[in-house]
Enzyme design. Structure first.
Site, mmCIF file in Angstrom:
data_model
loop_
_atom_site.group_PDB
_atom_site.id
_atom_site.type_symbol
_atom_site.label_atom_id
_atom_site.label_comp_id
_atom_site.label_asym_id
_atom_site.label_seq_id
_atom_site.Cartn_x
_atom_site.Cartn_y
_atom_site.Cartn_z
ATOM 1 N N PRO A 89 69.882 10.563 -18.382
ATOM 2 C CG PRO A 89 68.140 11.559 -18.931
ATOM 3 C CD PRO A 89 69.491 11.335 -19.515
ATOM 4 C CB CYS A 90 69.475 5.587 -16.295
ATOM 5 S SG CYS A 90 70.844 5.889 -15.021
#
Length: 148
Positions: A89-90
């Protein structure tokens, strides 16, 4: 391309990387089945700190840089090269002033993902944590996506 739904987005897998809202899907599967297709062992270990940012929280490029011992600009470079957006989850990494910054799928998609995960108060992120390394990658991956 095999696809799965995660909140407001469709994630596609072509065998080497994921795509946000892909234009064509040959098969749709559940998110848990989708995750089983991915070999996390081949991922840059610096990206695994993303799994140490819980759903509903964000971190900043600066905090991430401090953990890695590098610069915020380098963290931005690393996030831009994340082969598994949404899965790693950047979208949970934001600027120090809490503006959203960039995202592979576009800023509007980033905003929708953060809203879906409960990380926004109005239009801005409101809960910040320092990223941490995790012990069990598979378990953290499922927790990160709300499957555990």
């Amino acid at each position: 391309m095999i696809c799965s739904q995660y909140g407001p987005v469709v994630v596609g897998w072509d065998g080497s990387k994921t795509f946000v809202n892909p234009s064509r899907c040959s098969k749709r599967v559940g998110l848990a089945e989708f995750l089983e297709l991915i070999n996390i062992d081949e991922i840059d270990k610096r990206l695994l700190y993303l799994l140490g940012i819980p759903r509903g929280y964000v971190t900043t490029y600066k905090l991430y840089a401090e953990v890695l011992g590098t610069s915020p600009r380098h963290v931005g470079w690393l996030m831009a090269r994340n082969p598994l957006p949404v899965i790693l989850p950047c979208h949970r990494v934001v600027k120090s002033d809490f503006s959203l910054g960039g995202y592979t799928g576009g800023v509007e998609v980033k905003k929708k993902l953060l809203a879906y995960e409960g990380a926004l108060c109005g239009d801005r992120p409101c809960r910040v944590v320092r990223p941490r390394m995790i012990d069990d990658v598979r378990d953290a991956l499922f927790k990160s996506l709300g499957l555990a």
